[in-house]
Design an enzyme around this catalytic site. Structure first.
Site, short mmCIF file in Angstrom:
data_model
loop_
_atom_site.label_atom_id
_atom_site.label_comp_id
_atom_site.label_asym_id
_atom_site.label_seq_id
_atom_site.Cartn_x
_atom_site.Cartn_y
_atom_site.Cartn_z
N ARG A 62 0.84 -1.20 0.00
CA ARG A 62 0.00 0.00 0.00
C ARG A 62 0.88 1.25 0.00
NH1 ARG A 62 2.53 2.15 3.41
NH2 ARG A 62 2.46 2.03 5.67
N HIS A 139 11.79 -5.76 9.72
CA HIS A 139 11.52 -4.57 8.90
C HIS A 139 12.79 -4.09 8.23
CE1 HIS A 139 7.90 -3.09 11.55
NE2 HIS A 139 7.82 -4.37 11.24
N GLU A 158 9.31 0.51 2.64
CA GLU A 158 9.45 -0.32 3.84
C GLU A 158 8.95 -1.72 3.53
OE1 GLU A 158 8.44 0.41 8.39
OE2 GLU A 158 6.73 -0.50 7.38
P1 0O2 Z 1 0.55 0.88 9.03
O1 0O2 Z 1 -0.90 1.15 8.90
O2 0O2 Z 1 0.89 -0.58 9.01
O3 0O2 Z 1 1.40 1.68 8.09
P2 0O2 Z 1 6.87 4.96 12.77
O4 0O2 Z 1 6.60 4.21 11.49
O5 0O2 Z 1 7.90 6.02 12.61
O6 0O2 Z 1 5.60 5.41 13.45
P3 0O2 Z 1 8.83 3.31 13.69
O7 0O2 Z 1 9.19 2.89 15.09
O8 0O2 Z 1 9.80 4.12 12.97
O9 0O2 Z 1 7.42 3.98 13.78
O10 0O2 Z 1 8.53 2.11 12.76
P4 0O2 Z 1 8.48 0.58 13.02
O11 0O2 Z 1 8.74 0.20 14.43
O12 0O2 Z 1 9.38 0.02 11.98
O13 0O2 Z 1 6.94 0.23 12.74
C1 0O2 Z 1 6.29 0.67 11.62
C2 0O2 Z 1 5.20 -0.30 11.20
O14 0O2 Z 1 5.40 -1.60 11.76
C3 0O2 Z 1 3.81 0.09 11.66
O15 0O2 Z 1 3.29 0.98 10.72
C4 0O2 Z 1 3.08 -1.25 11.67
O16 0O2 Z 1 2.74 -1.65 10.37
C5 0O2 Z 1 4.17 -2.17 12.17
N1 0O2 Z 1 4.20 -2.25 13.64
C6 0O2 Z 1 5.17 -1.77 14.45
N2 0O2 Z 1 4.90 -2.04 15.71
C7 0O2 Z 1 3.73 -2.72 15.73
C8 0O2 Z 1 2.94 -3.29 16.78
O17 0O2 Z 1 3.26 -3.21 17.96
N3 0O2 Z 1 1.79 -3.91 16.41
C9 0O2 Z 1 1.40 -4.03 15.11
N4 0O2 Z 1 0.24 -4.66 14.86
N5 0O2 Z 1 2.12 -3.48 14.10
C10 0O2 Z 1 3.27 -2.85 14.41
P5 0O2 Z 1 2.14 2.00 11.09
O18 0O2 Z 1 2.44 3.28 10.40
O19 0O2 Z 1 1.94 2.07 12.58
O20 0O2 Z 1 0.86 1.36 10.50
#
Ligand code: 0O2
Length: 224
Positions: A62, A139, A158
């Site tokens: 997406r 990731h 990503e």
């Molecule tokens: P969506 O709708 O999937 O895009 P950030 O992306 O900056 O907010 P960070 O820490 O840089 O956060 O990124 P990270 O840890 O790589 O996580 C990004 C994505 O991983 C999330 O995207 C989720 O898809 C998934 N993810 C990370 N942690 C969790 C978790 O605890 N539970 C679940 N179910 N998914 C997780 P988005 O943007 O949150 O959502």
């Protein structure tokens, strides 16, 4: 342009130009996704053809919606310019690769990131080090070249690699998190963590059974 009352005002032409620029910005991410999806599709087809085995159960992708992107720009305090957003928000294009086994997730990661037009920007290995809530997934932010009429651009994508069990858990956790608007009752958090542990045990067990069936180092995704 700003009026005397401090309200931004734009001509129809300016609005159209802004819309076009935003659409073009998102289009680059669509193209980046397509490039990475093609690479994964080639790996899957080659494995099927050569080893009669499909390491990829499912691929979904997406581009972030405009609403979700704007929300993240505000939440992270990113300067609202395309260059700043490009640099700071690395999951505008996202692909999720679901595998049967953990070792397939790592092997696909290796095969994708070893390709010489792919640059790794960041890796977060939540399989080796799960999050406190139990979330597991591998990731990687990669940069892939996209060739436009205006020249080459490097697009960040990503890619999340996870097993079916990890994916099942993550999608349920995501729904619960949204249902409770991020304030999940403690009891449910404990149950979720328990469920993540069960999913990890199931993954280990299935991988062991798979190994018994096909012999050590089995699979499809053997060292090459
Ligand atoms: P969506 O709708 O999937 O895009 P950030 O992306 O900056 O907010 P960070 O820490 O840089 O956060 O990124 P990270 O840890 O790589 O996580 C990004 C994505 O991983 C999330 O995207 C989720 O898809 C998934 N993810 C990370 N942690 C969790 C978790 O605890 N539970 C679940 N179910 N998914 C997780 P988005 O943007 O949150 O959502």
């Amino acid at each position: 342009m700003t009026t005397d009352e401090g309200v931004a005002s734009f001509s129809p032409d300016q609005l159209r130009a802004m819309r076009d620029e935003f659409q073009r910005f998102l289009l680059e991410y669509q193209f980046g996704l397509r490039e990475v999806e093609t690479k994964l599709g080639i790996l899957r087809d080659e494995f099927l053809q050569m080893h009669d085995y499909n390491p990829i159960e499912h691929v979904s992708s997406r581009v972030k919606t405009a609403d979700s992107l704007v929300e993240k720009v505000i939440r992270k305090g990113v300067e609202p310019s395309f260059d700043a957003i490009r640099a700071a928000i690395t999951d505008i294009a996202g692909i999720r690769v679901t595998t049967s086994f953990t070792k397939d997730a790592y092997r696909l990661f290796d095969l994708l990131t070893a390709q010489d037009d792919i640059t790794i920007r960041a890796v977060k290995d939540y399989i080796a080090e799960p999050k406190d809530n139990g979330y597991k997934s591998l990731h990687v932010i990669v940069e892939v070249p996209v060739f436009l009429s205006t020249g080459r651009v490097a697009v960040a994508v990503e890619v999340q690699f996870r097993t079916i069990a990890m994916d099942f858990w993550a999608s349920l956790e995501h729904k619960i998190y949204y249902k409770y608007a991020g304030v999940v009752p403690d009891g449910l958090l404990t149950e979720l963590k328990d469920a993540a542990d069960s999913a990890a045990l199931l993954d280990a067990r299935m991988e062991r059974l798979h190994g018994q069936l096909h012999g050590p180092g089995a699979g499809p995704i053997r060292a090459v």
